[in-house]
Design a protein around this motif. Structure first.
Motif, mmCIF file in Angstrom:
data_model
loop_
_atom_site.group_PDB
_atom_site.id
_atom_site.type_symbol
_atom_site.label_atom_id
_atom_site.label_comp_id
_atom_site.label_asym_id
_atom_site.label_seq_id
_atom_site.Cartn_x
_atom_site.Cartn_y
_atom_site.Cartn_z
ATOM 1 N N ASP A 200 0.791 -1.232 0.000
ATOM 2 C CA ASP A 200 0.000 0.000 0.000
ATOM 3 C C ASP A 200 0.821 1.279 0.000
ATOM 4 O O ASP A 200 0.264 2.357 -0.213
ATOM 5 C CB ASP A 200 -0.936 0.023 1.221
ATOM 6 N N SER A 201 2.110 1.193 0.291
ATOM 7 C CA SER A 201 2.893 2.429 0.410
ATOM 8 C C SER A 201 4.364 2.115 0.158
ATOM 9 O O SER A 201 4.796 0.961 0.298
ATOM 10 C CB SER A 201 2.703 3.044 1.804
ATOM 11 N N PRO A 202 5.140 3.144 -0.179
ATOM 12 C CA PRO A 202 6.558 2.907 -0.483
ATOM 13 C C PRO A 202 7.357 2.479 0.738
ATOM 14 O O PRO A 202 8.402 1.853 0.600
ATOM 15 C CB PRO A 202 7.052 4.274 -0.972
ATOM 16 N N THR A 203 6.875 2.841 1.910
ATOM 17 C CA THR A 203 7.572 2.478 3.151
ATOM 18 C C THR A 203 6.549 1.846 4.109
ATOM 19 O O THR A 203 5.333 1.969 3.885
ATOM 20 C CB THR A 203 8.191 3.720 3.814
ATOM 21 N N PRO A 204 6.997 1.201 5.175
ATOM 22 C CA PRO A 204 6.061 0.435 6.004
ATOM 23 C C PRO A 204 4.945 1.234 6.678
ATOM 24 O O PRO A 204 3.865 0.680 6.937
ATOM 25 C CB PRO A 204 6.973 -0.183 7.071
ATOM 26 N N ASN A 205 5.174 2.493 6.922
ATOM 27 C CA ASN A 205 4.270 3.240 7.784
ATOM 28 C C ASN A 205 2.774 3.037 7.501
ATOM 29 O O ASN A 205 2.027 2.484 8.310
ATOM 30 C CB ASN A 205 4.655 4.725 7.700
ATOM 31 N N ARG A 206 2.320 3.478 6.329
ATOM 32 C CA ARG A 206 0.877 3.419 6.024
ATOM 33 C C ARG A 206 0.404 1.983 5.839
ATOM 34 O O ARG A 206 -0.674 1.598 6.316
ATOM 35 C CB ARG A 206 0.572 4.222 4.765
ATOM 36 N N THR A 238 -3.749 -0.124 -2.141
ATOM 37 C CA THR A 238 -5.038 0.434 -1.746
ATOM 38 C C THR A 238 -4.735 1.692 -0.945
ATOM 39 O O THR A 238 -4.020 1.627 0.059
ATOM 40 C CB THR A 238 -5.821 -0.583 -0.889
ATOM 41 N N VAL A 239 -5.254 2.822 -1.409
ATOM 42 C CA VAL A 239 -4.850 4.104 -0.809
ATOM 43 C C VAL A 239 -6.069 4.906 -0.354
ATOM 44 O O VAL A 239 -7.197 4.651 -0.788
ATOM 45 C CB VAL A 239 -4.025 4.940 -1.810
ATOM 46 N N SER A 240 -5.791 5.894 0.513
ATOM 47 C CA SER A 240 -6.878 6.735 1.033
ATOM 48 C C SER A 240 -7.031 8.026 0.253
ATOM 49 O O SER A 240 -8.131 8.558 0.140
ATOM 50 C CB SER A 240 -6.613 7.103 2.501
ATOM 51 N N THR A 241 -5.918 8.549 -0.262
ATOM 52 C CA THR A 241 -5.982 9.885 -0.884
ATOM 53 C C THR A 241 -5.251 9.881 -2.230
ATOM 54 O O THR A 241 -4.435 8.992 -2.515
ATOM 55 C CB THR A 241 -5.289 10.925 0.023
ATOM 56 N N ASP A 242 -5.520 10.918 -3.005
ATOM 57 C CA ASP A 242 -4.813 11.070 -4.287
ATOM 58 C C ASP A 242 -3.320 11.279 -4.038
ATOM 59 O O ASP A 242 -2.477 10.836 -4.821
ATOM 60 C CB ASP A 242 -5.376 12.262 -5.068
ATOM 61 N N ALA A 243 -2.997 11.973 -2.939
ATOM 62 C CA ALA A 243 -1.577 12.213 -2.631
ATOM 63 C C ALA A 243 -0.866 10.881 -2.345
ATOM 64 O O ALA A 243 0.275 10.665 -2.795
ATOM 65 C CB ALA A 243 -1.455 13.153 -1.431
ATOM 66 N N ASP A 244 -1.543 9.990 -1.619
ATOM 67 C CA ASP A 244 -0.963 8.662 -1.362
ATOM 68 C C ASP A 244 -0.734 7.916 -2.679
ATOM 69 O O ASP A 244 0.279 7.234 -2.872
ATOM 70 C CB ASP A 244 -1.887 7.815 -0.474
ATOM 71 N N HIS A 266 -8.556 3.350 -4.669
ATOM 72 C CA HIS A 266 -8.909 3.913 -3.369
ATOM 73 C C HIS A 266 -9.643 2.866 -2.528
ATOM 74 O O HIS A 266 -10.233 1.931 -3.063
ATOM 75 C CB HIS A 266 -9.784 5.153 -3.554
ATOM 76 N N ILE A 267 -9.605 3.051 -1.233
ATOM 77 C CA ILE A 267 -10.346 2.163 -0.331
ATOM 78 C C ILE A 267 -11.829 2.239 -0.691
ATOM 79 O O ILE A 267 -12.376 3.320 -0.882
ATOM 80 C CB ILE A 267 -10.132 2.589 1.139
ATOM 81 N N ALA A 268 -12.456 1.082 -0.804
ATOM 82 C CA ALA A 268 -13.896 1.043 -1.073
ATOM 83 C C ALA A 268 -14.644 0.994 0.256
ATOM 84 O O ALA A 268 -14.214 0.318 1.198
ATOM 85 C CB ALA A 268 -14.235 -0.188 -1.918
ATOM 86 N N LEU A 269 -15.748 1.700 0.300
ATOM 87 C CA LEU A 269 -16.547 1.736 1.531
ATOM 88 C C LEU A 269 -17.409 0.473 1.612
ATOM 89 O O LEU A 269 -18.627 0.504 1.432
ATOM 90 C CB LEU A 269 -17.410 3.001 1.549
ATOM 91 N N ARG A 270 -16.759 -0.635 1.831
ATOM 92 C CA ARG A 270 -17.425 -1.950 1.920
ATOM 93 C C ARG A 270 -16.730 -2.738 3.014
ATOM 94 O O ARG A 270 -15.610 -2.427 3.407
ATOM 95 C CB ARG A 270 -17.288 -2.698 0.595
#
Ligand code: SF4
Length: 344
Positions: A200-206, A238-244, A266-270
């Protein structure tokens, strides 16, 4: 089960004559195009006014459910996507949910998978039958997903059966490529099987925040293992924002990952998600999705009643026909609304 909405509106005793209209307009101002608003009222008589209001404002009534607390109408902010039937033909992609249990419990999982989720396995016999009948029905790609498919002892046979029917992609968190599963991987036809790993992200954080401590590093190790075994590997975020999304794209560029091996959504609201993109059936071109419980409209809602098309999987041709009929019906509905709106 009902669609999740971005905003829930309890209409209380309001009708269009007594304040509901102003309330809806104020609610719409808080929405972005595509958001879903759910309006609940125990006064069923507002249905006709709601439908008329949707037509005249260019919003779309996508769902009506009668519930214990009253009737719940779901309205999409804006019209259905105009190019709903553009792109790949309905039925060319086939999704199989091999199982629903998972070694992880991601906080946005759209099908509520976890280590304690019941397995609900599709099973090798059904997979074999589906994969052998699928090509005649126009299937050109099979996707195997879950849950975590590599929890299954016979995942090698499942994927081999699928690959015999059509080029196959298996979606995985990439954390279980050891021992027996590694041996299973080695039996697969490398030119017919792609491995899609969630990162989901380039580094572990998110990634770790949504999926659990230490999961990024294990997923990346899975990417390297699958590549070392000679597989084509696709990365899916799977991301939350366009910036992500943009940040992940830059990471993929740096890694020289080809466009066709990138999936960013983007994350689906399901499922478990409490925030994300709300999706109704009419927002999505169907992609036939088969689980142990039946045939669904799209993999993103593969255990939700509003996406269920048929409890019967076989004959497979009937399942595909049912999905196509439902899609025709959906398109007819939006055309009818558009006509009424234009004439007004
Ligand atoms: S999102 Fe994928 S890895 Fe996470 S719990 Fe769901 S199935 Fe498992």
């Amino acid at each position: 089960m009902r669609s999740k909405a971005n905003i829930e509106v309890d209409a209380g005793r309001r009708t269009f004559a007594t304040g509901l209209l102003a309330y809806l307009i104020a609610t719409l101002r808080r929405c972005r195009p595509g958001d879903l608003i759910a309006v609940t009222s125990d006064d069923a008589s507002i249905a006709a006014d709601l439908e008329t209001w949707c037509r005249f404002t260019g919003n779309t009534l996508v769902e009506t459910n009668v519930e214990e607390s009253g009737t719940r109408w779901v309205i999409r902010c804006g019209a259905a996507p105009a190019n709903l039937d553009a792109g790949r033909p309905v039925g060319s992609r086939l999704w199989l949910y091999s199982n629903f249990d998972c070694n992880l419990c991601c906080d946005y999982c759209c099908v509520r998978s976890s280590p304690s989720a019941p397995r609900r396995e599709l099973g090798l016999a059904r997979v074999k039958r589906i994969a052998s009948e699928a090509p005649e029905l126009g299937v050109t790609e099979i996707f195997v997903t879950g849950g975590e498919p590599f929890l299954l002892a016979d995942i090698g046979e499942v994927l081999s059966a699928c690959a015999a029917g059509a080029p196959t992609t298996v979606l995985t968190n990439g954390m279980l490529f050891g021992g027996r599963q590694l041996a299973a991987l080695r039996t697969l036809p490398h030119d017919r099987v792609t491995i899609q790993i969630s990162l989901d992200s380039p580094t572990p954080n998110r990634h770790d925040r949504h999926r659990g401590e230490g999961t990024w590093a294990r997923a990346w190790a899975g990417v390297e293992r699958a590549r070392a075994e000679g597989f084509r590997v696709r990365l899916a975020a799977t991301v939350s924002t366009d910036a992500d999304a943009e940040e992940f794209r830059e990471f993929l560029d740096a890694q020289r990952i080809a466009e066709e091996d990138r999936v960013i959504r983007h994350i689906a609201l399901r499922g478990f998600a409490t925030q994300g993109v709300a999706l109704a059936r009419s927002d999505l071109v169907p992609e036939v999705t088969i689980t142990a419980e039946g045939v669904y409209w799209h993999p993103v809602g593969a255990e939700d009643a509003d996406f269920l098309v048929s409890r019967e999987i076989f004959p497979l041709a009937d399942s595909f026909a049912a999905v196509r009929r439902a899609f025709d019906h959906e398109r007819e509905h939006s055309r009818r609304l558009a006509t009424i709106f234009n004439c007004a």
